[in-house]
Design an enzyme around this catalytic site. Sequence first.
Site, PDB file in Angstrom:
ATOM      1  N   TYR A  62      56.579   8.724 -39.503  1.00 40.94           N
ATOM      2  CA  TYR A  62      56.955   6.659 -40.357  1.00 40.94           C
ATOM      3  C   TYR A  62      56.099   6.460 -40.847  1.00 40.94           C
ATOM      4  CZ  TYR A  62      57.917   1.271 -38.971  1.00 40.94           C
ATOM      5  OH  TYR A  62      57.911   0.684 -39.789  1.00 40.94           O
ATOM      6  N   LYS A  78      56.075   5.244 -45.186  1.00 40.24           N
ATOM      7  CA  LYS A  78      55.531   4.048 -45.151  1.00 40.24           C
ATOM      8  C   LYS A  78      55.292   3.734 -46.573  1.00 40.24           C
ATOM      9  CE  LYS A  78      58.514   1.303 -42.520  1.00 40.24           C
ATOM     10  NZ  LYS A  78      59.814   0.240 -43.756  1.00 40.24           N
TER      11      LYS A  78
HETATM   12  P1  NAP Z   1      65.400  -3.043 -36.203  1.00 38.87           P
HETATM   13  O1  NAP Z   1      65.585  -4.368 -35.257  1.00 38.87           O
HETATM   14  O2  NAP Z   1      65.592  -2.308 -35.737  1.00 38.87           O
HETATM   15  O3  NAP Z   1      66.368  -3.003 -37.848  1.00 38.87           O
HETATM   16  C1  NAP Z   1      66.766  -2.320 -38.332  1.00 38.87           C
HETATM   17  C2  NAP Z   1      68.145  -2.301 -39.514  1.00 38.87           C
HETATM   18  O4  NAP Z   1      68.553  -1.081 -40.143  1.00 38.87           O
HETATM   19  C3  NAP Z   1      69.872  -2.360 -37.627  1.00 38.87           C
HETATM   20  O5  NAP Z   1      70.345  -2.970 -38.435  1.00 38.87           O
HETATM   21  C4  NAP Z   1      69.395  -0.813 -38.457  1.00 38.87           C
HETATM   22  O6  NAP Z   1      71.336  -0.859 -37.846  1.00 38.87           O
HETATM   23  C5  NAP Z   1      69.375  -0.478 -39.702  1.00 38.87           C
HETATM   24  N1  NAP Z   1      69.540   0.625 -40.242  1.00 38.87           N
HETATM   25  C6  NAP Z   1      69.657   1.957 -39.368  1.00 38.87           C
HETATM   26  N2  NAP Z   1      69.697   2.575 -40.035  1.00 38.87           N
HETATM   27  C7  NAP Z   1      70.163   2.775 -41.268  1.00 38.87           C
HETATM   28  C8  NAP Z   1      70.726   3.766 -42.644  1.00 38.87           C
HETATM   29  N3  NAP Z   1      70.652   4.798 -42.681  1.00 38.87           N
HETATM   30  N4  NAP Z   1      71.468   2.470 -42.898  1.00 38.87           N
HETATM   31  C9  NAP Z   1      72.262   1.287 -43.243  1.00 38.87           C
HETATM   32  N5  NAP Z   1      70.941   0.638 -42.189  1.00 38.87           N
HETATM   33  C10 NAP Z   1      70.567   1.335 -41.463  1.00 38.87           C
HETATM   34  O7  NAP Z   1      64.249  -2.761 -37.158  1.00 38.87           O
HETATM   35  P2  NAP Z   1      63.247  -4.133 -37.778  1.00 38.87           P
HETATM   36  O8  NAP Z   1      62.519  -4.422 -36.592  1.00 38.87           O
HETATM   37  O9  NAP Z   1      64.276  -5.473 -37.959  1.00 38.87           O
HETATM   38  O10 NAP Z   1      62.647  -3.595 -38.758  1.00 38.87           O
HETATM   39  C11 NAP Z   1      62.531  -3.969 -40.184  1.00 38.87           C
HETATM   40  C12 NAP Z   1      62.349  -2.875 -41.255  1.00 38.87           C
HETATM   41  O11 NAP Z   1      60.284  -3.357 -41.228  1.00 38.87           O
HETATM   42  C13 NAP Z   1      62.724  -1.579 -41.489  1.00 38.87           C
HETATM   43  O12 NAP Z   1      62.007  -0.948 -42.471  1.00 38.87           O
HETATM   44  C14 NAP Z   1      60.461  -0.982 -40.587  1.00 38.87           C
HETATM   45  O13 NAP Z   1      60.152  -0.070 -40.927  1.00 38.87           O
HETATM   46  C15 NAP Z   1      59.926  -2.244 -40.980  1.00 38.87           C
HETATM   47  N6  NAP Z   1      58.667  -2.519 -40.580  1.00 38.87           N
HETATM   48  C16 NAP Z   1      59.537  -3.255 -38.953  1.00 38.87           C
HETATM   49  C17 NAP Z   1      57.907  -4.051 -37.789  1.00 38.87           C
HETATM   50  C18 NAP Z   1      58.453  -4.027 -36.843  1.00 38.87           C
HETATM   51  O14 NAP Z   1      57.036  -4.774 -36.385  1.00 38.87           O
HETATM   52  N7  NAP Z   1      59.761  -5.082 -35.852  1.00 38.87           N
HETATM   53  C19 NAP Z   1      57.040  -3.652 -38.784  1.00 38.87           C
HETATM   54  C20 NAP Z   1      56.630  -3.392 -39.673  1.00 38.87           C
HETATM   55  C21 NAP Z   1      57.795  -2.605 -40.583  1.00 38.87           C
HETATM   56  P3  NAP Z   1      71.617  -0.388 -36.633  1.00 38.87           P
HETATM   57  O15 NAP Z   1      71.479  -1.523 -35.699  1.00 38.87           O
HETATM   58  O16 NAP Z   1      73.150   0.481 -37.135  1.00 38.87           O
HETATM   59  O17 NAP Z   1      70.875   0.650 -36.268  1.00 38.87           O
END
Ligand code: NAP
Length: 253
Positions: free
Chosen positions: A154, A158
């Site tokens: 990851y 990133k």
């Molecule tokens: P999340 O709640 O897990 O949501 C991620 C979404 O992406 C889910 O709806 C998932 O679909 C979808 N997804 C996964 N694989 C996919 C694919 N191959 N094609 C299309 N859609 C796909 O994550 P989040 O926390 O909102 O994170 C959003 C972004 O922010 C990510 O890039 C993550 O790495 C980044 N981020 C998050 C955090 C944090 O603390 N939460 C921190 C830094 C960066 P499904 O529902 O079907 O799985």
Amino acid sequence: MTESPSRVAIVTGAGRGIGAAIARKLAGDGFAVGLLDLDEAGAKAGAEAIVADGGRAIGVGLDVSDAEQVEAAVAAVAEQLGAPTVLINNAGITRDNLLFKMSETDWDSVMGVHLRGSFLMSRAVQKHQTEQGWGRIVNLSSTSALGNRGQANYSTAKAGLQGFTKTLAIELGKFGVTVNAIAPGFIATDMTAATAERIGMSFEDFKKAAAQEIPVRRVGQPEDIANVVSFLVSEGAGFVSGQVIYVAGGPKA
Ligand code: NAP
């Protein structure tokens, strides 16, 4: 360049979490929004909620790492909402493990969604952006790009997205397209809830412990990221490009 560029945004991973909040915010800013997600039902539900609030939106199911599905989804947005000029590469997954336990599948699937997915989406959308002579791309990086135990895959992806952001900013600038990255710290979503579960902590305790380490003494909410996206896609941010903005409640992870 057309007189007035089309105000249509695509948000990947918009079925829940940060992506869903970004889609709502951009709809509030007056964009028609294509919500794309692996979870088609989640994307459609988000789009219906935006339409119920008086906005324009569609939900489309796709895997961002599949070139054909990406082309079809971008074409569907262009046909039903208009040429997409804003792209938020937000879809993401974690497959955490220490290096010695990390499988090839853990590595490849994380690279596939974050890096290949952002590449395929950006390549498909830039055609519309360059034709319109205006566009915005925002890539979701992470404080993990600076290194994080158990996240060799990851954190590599990133960090890779930061190089991708800077290169696209250089290539697309002359077409009126800016490209930036947001690197969130701890944001309360299903992704961080899953991390808590993996390490055997309740999500509440996990958030409390994280907040103690964050200068503003709270964890982030999806809206904290959506607000910065809203600025980066605005007209007023037109001279900001190739930047990585850490949105983490402090200067570092
Ligand atoms: P999340 O709640 O897990 O949501 C991620 C979404 O992406 C889910 O709806 C998932 O679909 C979808 N997804 C996964 N694989 C996919 C694919 N191959 N094609 C299309 N859609 C796909 O994550 P989040 O926390 O909102 O994170 C959003 C972004 O922010 C990510 O890039 C993550 O790495 C980044 N981020 C998050 C955090 C944090 O603390 N939460 C921190 C830094 C960066 P499904 O529902 O079907 O799985």
